[in-house]
Structure formats: C-alpha cells, structure tokens
Design an enzyme around this catalytic site. Structure first.
Site, PDB file in Angstrom:
ATOM      1  N   LYS A   1     -43.151 -42.313   5.810  1.00 25.79           N
ATOM      2  CA  LYS A   1     -44.067 -41.235   6.585  1.00 25.79           C
ATOM      3  C   LYS A   1     -45.140 -41.994   7.086  1.00 25.79           C
ATOM      4  O   LYS A   1     -45.896 -42.589   6.336  1.00 25.79           O
ATOM      5  CB  LYS A   1     -44.487 -39.969   5.656  1.00 25.79           C
ATOM      6  CG  LYS A   1     -43.353 -39.276   5.668  1.00 25.79           C
ATOM      7  CD  LYS A   1     -43.815 -38.117   4.768  1.00 25.79           C
ATOM      8  CE  LYS A   1     -42.468 -37.295   4.232  1.00 25.79           C
ATOM      9  NZ  LYS A   1     -43.008 -36.055   3.406  1.00 25.79           N
TER      10      LYS A   1
ATOM     11  N   ASP B   1     -34.485 -31.185  -0.850  1.00 26.96           N
ATOM     12  CA  ASP B   1     -35.906 -31.954  -1.304  1.00 26.96           C
ATOM     13  C   ASP B   1     -36.493 -31.124  -2.521  1.00 26.96           C
ATOM     14  O   ASP B   1     -37.095 -29.955  -2.164  1.00 26.96           O
ATOM     15  CB  ASP B   1     -36.711 -32.083  -0.006  1.00 26.96           C
ATOM     16  CG  ASP B   1     -38.124 -33.002  -0.288  1.00 26.96           C
ATOM     17  OD1 ASP B   1     -38.268 -33.475  -1.539  1.00 26.96           O
ATOM     18  OD2 ASP B   1     -38.838 -33.021   0.563  1.00 26.96           O
TER      19      ASP B   1
ATOM     20  N   GLU C   1     -33.951 -35.542  -2.131  1.00 30.58           N
ATOM     21  CA  GLU C   1     -35.184 -36.318  -2.176  1.00 30.58           C
ATOM     22  C   GLU C   1     -36.248 -36.044  -3.291  1.00 30.58           C
ATOM     23  O   GLU C   1     -36.476 -34.690  -3.614  1.00 30.58           O
ATOM     24  CB  GLU C   1     -35.898 -35.993  -0.821  1.00 30.58           C
ATOM     25  CG  GLU C   1     -36.973 -36.538  -0.195  1.00 30.58           C
ATOM     26  CD  GLU C   1     -37.046 -36.254   1.275  1.00 30.58           C
ATOM     27  OE1 GLU C   1     -36.308 -35.683   1.943  1.00 30.58           O
ATOM     28  OE2 GLU C   1     -38.276 -35.968   1.487  1.00 30.58           O
TER      29      GLU C   1
ATOM     30  N   LYS D   1     -35.741 -27.230   1.122  1.00 35.41           N
ATOM     31  CA  LYS D   1     -36.698 -27.186  -0.120  1.00 35.41           C
ATOM     32  C   LYS D   1     -36.192 -26.724  -1.221  1.00 35.41           C
ATOM     33  O   LYS D   1     -35.823 -25.261  -1.381  1.00 35.41           O
ATOM     34  CB  LYS D   1     -38.130 -26.714   0.385  1.00 35.41           C
ATOM     35  CG  LYS D   1     -38.719 -27.537   1.622  1.00 35.41           C
ATOM     36  CD  LYS D   1     -38.999 -28.996   1.276  1.00 35.41           C
ATOM     37  CE  LYS D   1     -39.793 -29.610   2.286  1.00 35.41           C
ATOM     38  NZ  LYS D   1     -40.514 -30.898   1.598  1.00 35.41           N
TER      39      LYS D   1
ATOM     40  N   ASP E   1     -39.674 -40.116  -1.937  1.00 37.26           N
ATOM     41  CA  ASP E   1     -40.481 -39.724  -0.795  1.00 37.26           C
ATOM     42  C   ASP E   1     -41.990 -39.993  -1.624  1.00 37.26           C
ATOM     43  O   ASP E   1     -42.821 -41.231  -1.233  1.00 37.26           O
ATOM     44  CB  ASP E   1     -40.302 -38.305  -0.399  1.00 37.26           C
ATOM     45  CG  ASP E   1     -41.304 -37.926   0.652  1.00 37.26           C
ATOM     46  OD1 ASP E   1     -42.242 -38.515   1.172  1.00 37.26           O
ATOM     47  OD2 ASP E   1     -41.267 -36.780   1.188  1.00 37.26           O
TER      48      ASP E   1
ATOM     49  N   THR F   1     -36.072 -28.293   8.605  1.00 39.40           N
ATOM     50  CA  THR F   1     -36.311 -28.101   7.061  1.00 39.40           C
ATOM     51  C   THR F   1     -36.471 -26.457   7.081  1.00 39.40           C
ATOM     52  O   THR F   1     -37.159 -25.806   7.956  1.00 39.40           O
ATOM     53  CB  THR F   1     -37.411 -28.746   6.920  1.00 39.40           C
ATOM     54  OG1 THR F   1     -37.411 -29.936   7.123  1.00 39.40           O
ATOM     55  CG2 THR F   1     -37.935 -28.475   5.418  1.00 39.40           C
TER      56      THR F   1
ATOM     57  N   ASP G   1     -36.067 -36.880   9.888  1.00 39.02           N
ATOM     58  CA  ASP G   1     -36.910 -35.569   9.552  1.00 39.02           C
ATOM     59  C   ASP G   1     -38.148 -35.169  10.314  1.00 39.02           C
ATOM     60  O   ASP G   1     -39.333 -35.452   9.644  1.00 39.02           O
ATOM     61  CB  ASP G   1     -37.047 -35.478   8.066  1.00 39.02           C
ATOM     62  CG  ASP G   1     -37.654 -34.237   7.280  1.00 39.02           C
ATOM     63  OD1 ASP G   1     -37.496 -33.303   8.003  1.00 39.02           O
ATOM     64  OD2 ASP G   1     -38.296 -34.411   6.402  1.00 39.02           O
TER      65      ASP G   1
ATOM     66  N   ASP H   1     -39.351 -32.490  12.315  1.00 34.52           N
ATOM     67  CA  ASP H   1     -39.417 -31.353  12.843  1.00 34.52           C
ATOM     68  C   ASP H   1     -40.630 -30.508  12.818  1.00 34.52           C
ATOM     69  O   ASP H   1     -40.633 -29.359  13.091  1.00 34.52           O
ATOM     70  CB  ASP H   1     -38.325 -30.623  12.099  1.00 34.52           C
ATOM     71  CG  ASP H   1     -38.471 -30.425  10.689  1.00 34.52           C
ATOM     72  OD1 ASP H   1     -39.259 -31.086  10.324  1.00 34.52           O
ATOM     73  OD2 ASP H   1     -37.842 -29.430  10.007  1.00 34.52           O
TER      74      ASP H   1
ATOM     75  N   CYS I   1     -42.272 -36.584   7.918  1.00 37.33           N
ATOM     76  CA  CYS I   1     -43.597 -36.149   8.556  1.00 37.33           C
ATOM     77  C   CYS I   1     -44.320 -35.411   7.529  1.00 37.33           C
ATOM     78  O   CYS I   1     -43.701 -34.513   6.655  1.00 37.33           O
ATOM     79  CB  CYS I   1     -43.224 -35.573   9.820  1.00 37.33           C
ATOM     80  SG  CYS I   1     -42.257 -33.977   9.725  1.00 37.33           S
TER      81      CYS I   1
END
Ligand code: MG
Length: 355
Positions: free
Chosen positions: A264, A189, A215, A161, A240, A134, A317, A319, A292
């Site tokens: 998540k 996202d 997202e 992002k 999300d 990300t 995802d 990371d 996460c």
C-alpha cells in the site's frame, strides 16, 4: 522546471456507509490532497490517506508534516525526485502517507513535463486489470446480501473482512459462498484479529468454501505466528500490516513467514518504494497485491499506475473510492464492472481535484 509552491488541501468525505474491520469502524475519509506547483504552471497531484490504527497517521499530522517539509521542496526540480526523497527521509522519520503524497505528486509532474502517462515512464506491463470489492464486518446474513449486490455490479472477486470471532467468521464465509456460488473468488482479511492457533482452526474450516487467500491473520508484530499459520494451512497467507517497508519484506522472506505481500502506498511511502517491495518479492518468485486505505481516486489512480507497470502484482484491492459518497476527482482511472482502466493522459492523468 522548479517547484514554486505547494498547496495542502484537507478533505473530509463521508463514506456511503460505516466501514468496520477488526480494528474499528470508519465513517469518514479525512485525507489530504497535495498540489505541487511549478514555475512553468504545472500542477502535480498527490494524496495522503491516514490510517491511525495501522500507520499511526492522522490528518493533522500530515498537514503539519507537509508544512515542515515544504522548504525542502521549494526551488527543487521534480526530476531530482530521488535526491528530494533522500532529503525528506533525512529530515523526518516515518510519515509514510505524507511521503506517498509527495512521491505521487512529483511523479505526476515528471509525467506532465514529459507529456507521458506515468505507467509508460515506469514501463508498461498492463493497462487494465480487475479489482476486488471489499465487504466490511457485519452480521453474516447482511454480508451475504452485500456480496450479491457486489456480484451484480460486475465484480468477480470479493474480499471479506473477518477477525472478530471464530464461529461468526466461518459463518460469514459460508453465508457469502452460499449466496454467490463458486464462480466468484472469495478472499478474507482478518486485520490481525486472530491468535495463531485460532487462525489455523478458522482457516481450515473456511478452506472448504474455496477461500482464495487469507490476509494478516495475526498481529503485525507476530512474524513467528504468521509463519506458524502459513505452515499449517493450504491457502496462501498474505502479509499486510506486517509489511510496510522494503526492509519488512526482506525480513518476512528470510523467515519464510508469508506467501504474498499487500503493498500500500500509504504504508511504504509511495510508488518508488512500492516497486522496491514488488521487486524484492519477484526475486524470490512471490506475487503481490496492491491495496489501499480509504483513498479517493487520486491515490487509487497512483496505485493503479504501480499495478500497470509491475508484472508480479497479480492481485488488486483498489476499491476504496467506490465507498466514498463524493468523488472530488476529474480525470484519473475509471472503474467499470470491477475493471480498472488507466487514463492515456500525461502523468497520473488527473485533471483537477475539487475540495
Ligand atoms: Mg488488509
């Protein structure tokens, strides 16, 4: 096997660099490591990673919550996890990051007691898979430089992002695509940063850069807005912040609001609820991602066992542990050039956590 004691260890690990999303900037992982100890000297590890703007959790609440729940755990057999979690759900609403830590620690104990890796107990589907990496919000040129470094590190999927302003957001995707070429997957996202009509305008402009998926384009509560975006763009729309629980997943499916879910552990309360969401999705032919919060390799390892055992989790995802300046974990998953490999050890496969 009976639970003898629990140890609650707050950790505070600085990020290698500040991480900005449309909801704000984070500089530290202020998490809680949970150790559940049994009378036969096993230790089950769990982690709660608060995300105040998304789940409403903060580190102090998690510590208080675990102390509140402790009497429910003491003396119980971890194999009674379903009953224990029923008791916890009956004692305290919400607090899903804390519940996730308890869930993963109990499952770790069940794995250790049976000398079996957790993904085998859950039913192995895969033992290795790729995660994306990300890029937080910065100037578009700086994000493009970050993207090149990520590709050099071996990742083939980048999560970008966005969500601060239409023109700059489109520029971010363009600059990154120009920098990494078309062999690399790019997903975005917006973390709720757009209004529905602005989201459609932005996504349509981004689609020409072969955006893979978007997202959470609009606020978590705007389910009609999600559906409106979904019906007006060609790429998949993923929920999300709109999907925490299995019940949320059912509502989103009923309203045909999204194409995918981002599961998540910190939102849903652990691996068992994560499996429920994935199963609901699978029943209607949907695929999921597992994502996460700013988690260390304890919770990332737990989430990896969920991915390893669940067929329709096709995107990953996981990371966040790579962005921490220290790694307190011995054992657990390994990440090599974007590939996550599960440990072939009992339970989560975590040997120790230094704090
Ligand atoms: Mg997200």
């Amino acid at each position: 096997m009976k639970i003898k004691d629990i140890e609650i260890r707050p950790i505070s690990i600085p990020l290698k660099e500040p991480f900005t999303i449309s909801l704000g900037t984070i500089e530290n992982a202020d998490n809680v490591i949970l150790c559940i100890k049994t009378d036969d000297d096993l230790v089950g590890y769990g982690e709660a990673a608060p995300s105040s703007t998304i789940t409403g959790d903060i580190q102090e609440y998690i510590i208080s919550g675990l102390n509140f729940i402790k009497p429910i755990l003491i003396g119980k057999d971890p194999f009674d996890i379903s009953r224990i979690e029923e008791d916890i759900a009956g004692a305290i609403k919400g607090n899903y990051a804390m519940k996730a830590a308890i869930d993963m620690a109990l499952l770790d104990l069940i794995g250790k007691a049976t000398k079996t890796p957790l993904y085998k107990l859950l039913g192995r589907y895969r033992t290795e898979f790729k995660t994306d990496c990300t890029i937080g919000i910065k100037d578009p040129q700086d994000m493009a430089r970050d993207a090149v470094r990520i590709v050099e590190r071996g990742f083939d999927t980048i999560k970008v992002k966005v969500g601060t302003g239409l023109t700059q957001d489109v520029e971010r995707i363009k600059e990154i695509r120009d920098a990494v070429g078309y062999e690399i997957s790019i997903r975005a996202d917006a973390n709720q940063g757009w209004k529905p009509k602005d989201a459609v305008r932005a996504i349509k402009k981004m689609e020409r850069y072969e955006l893979e998926l978007i997202e959470q384009p609009v606020p978590w509560w705007d389910i009609k807005g999600l559906r409106w975006v979904r019906t007006h763009v060609d790429i998949p729309v993923m929920a999300d912040e709109s999907v925490h629980s299995p019940q949320d997943a059912i509502k989103l499916i009923e309203q045909e609001a999204v194409d995918m879910f981002n599961i998540k552990l910190m939102k849903c309360g652990g691996i068992k609820n994560g499996i429920k969401i994935a199963n609901i999705a699978e029943s209607v032919g949907m695929e999921c991602m597992v994502g996460c919060m700013i988690e260390s390799r304890v919770a990332i390892t737990a989430a990896s066992h969920l991915v390893a055992s669940t067929k329709n989790i096709t995107e990953v995802d996981l990371d966040s542990s790579l962005s921490l300046s220290e790694d307190p974990v011995e054992g657990g998953i390994k990440i090599d050039r974007g590939k996550i490999v599960l440990p072939d050890k009992a339970g989560l496969g975590i040997e120790s956590v230094k704090v």
